[in-house]
Design a protein around this motif. Structure first.
Motif, PDB file in Angstrom:
ATOM      1  N   UNK A 127       3.124   1.211 -13.201  1.00 24.88           N
ATOM      2  CA  UNK A 127       2.965   2.658 -13.360  1.00 24.88           C
ATOM      3  C   UNK A 127       4.112   3.245 -14.183  1.00 24.88           C
ATOM      4  N   UNK A 128       5.339   2.866 -13.836  1.00 22.94           N
ATOM      5  CA  UNK A 128       6.495   3.405 -14.545  1.00 22.94           C
ATOM      6  C   UNK A 128       6.516   2.938 -15.996  1.00 22.94           C
ATOM      7  N   UNK A 129       6.171   1.675 -16.229  1.00 24.21           N
ATOM      8  CA  UNK A 129       6.119   1.179 -17.604  1.00 24.21           C
ATOM      9  C   UNK A 129       5.066   1.923 -18.417  1.00 24.21           C
ATOM     10  N   UNK A 130       3.941   2.253 -17.773  1.00 25.66           N
ATOM     11  CA  UNK A 130       2.923   3.047 -18.451  1.00 25.66           C
ATOM     12  C   UNK A 130       3.439   4.433 -18.817  1.00 25.66           C
ATOM     13  N   UNK A 131       4.199   5.029 -17.914  1.00 26.54           N
ATOM     14  CA  UNK A 131       4.791   6.339 -18.195  1.00 26.54           C
ATOM     15  C   UNK A 131       5.811   6.252 -19.331  1.00 26.54           C
ATOM     16  N   UNK A 132       6.589   5.172 -19.343  1.00 25.49           N
ATOM     17  CA  UNK A 132       7.568   4.983 -20.417  1.00 25.49           C
ATOM     18  C   UNK A 132       6.873   4.856 -21.774  1.00 25.49           C
TER      19      UNK A 132
END
Length: 201
Positions: A127-132
């Motif tokens: 999820x965080x990598x997608x946001x990045x």
């Protein structure tokens, strides 16, 4: 006035560069929130970088709040943001996206480097990598839509600092080829005297 924190923090580096652009004199004290925890705590019990210690001993923390304060004490004619209109809105949007990219990079680094492998949560990392990725895609798009300007303010600083930080901490995750405008802006900014005198490593 003292700026407390390590320059490998994008938030500390952002403030330091902007203070130099504003021609505000300060002393930088490179104290880590990790290895220098007790020293930092003696200055600011919250142990949050960056911390700005004013001449009378009062402290400010959070990079955006520190820069808001700095804008109010800067010499006449010095500014970090365009005054009004579409240019100001664009700068605020770039700042927001750059800070989001910094935040997501930090979250990934903490999850991968500070949390034991068996306790890492892959759905959270995904999820965080997608946001990045989304933050950098939006930055690239917005920079392409923005008029090229020689103005060097907090938006340009934030974008360049964020890009350099992510490239340092998560090499290979965000490619130059997919973000050529971003990469070019960061490369140009890193040649500015305020950046050269404020290296992240």
């Amino acid at each position: 006035m003292q700026l407390i924190g390590m320059l490998d923090s994008p938030y500390v580096r952002r403030v330091a560069i902007c203070l130099k652009l504003l021609e505000i004199e300060f002393e930088h004290r490179a104290i880590s929130v990790f290895s220098g925890f007790d020293r930092f705590k003696a200055i600011n019990p919250v142990v949050k970088a960056p911390t700005l210690v004013l001449a009378d001993g009062q402290i400010l923390m959070d990079s955006s709040l520190i820069l808001e304060y700095a804008a109010g004490i800067a010499p006449s004619g010095r500014a970090l943001l365009p005054n009004q209109g579409a240019a100001r809105l664009n700068a605020l949007q770039l700042n927001g996206l750059a800070l989001a990219a910094c935040e997501k990079t930090v979250q990934i680094v903490y999850e991968q480097q500070l949390r034991p492998l068996e306790k890492q949560h892959q759905p959270w990392l995904d999820r965080v990598q997608g946001q990045l990725l989304a933050a950098y895609a939006e930055l690239e798009k917005q920079l392409l839509q923005s008029a090229v300007s020689p103005f060097m303010g907090s938006a340009e600083v934030s974008v360049a600092v964020a890009w350099s930080f992510t490239q340092l901490m998560l090499p290979g995750q965000i490619s130059d080829e997919q973000h050529p405008t971003l990469a070019a802006l960061a490369a140009q900014a890193e040649q500015h005297p305020a950046f050269i005198s404020t290296p992240q490593v």
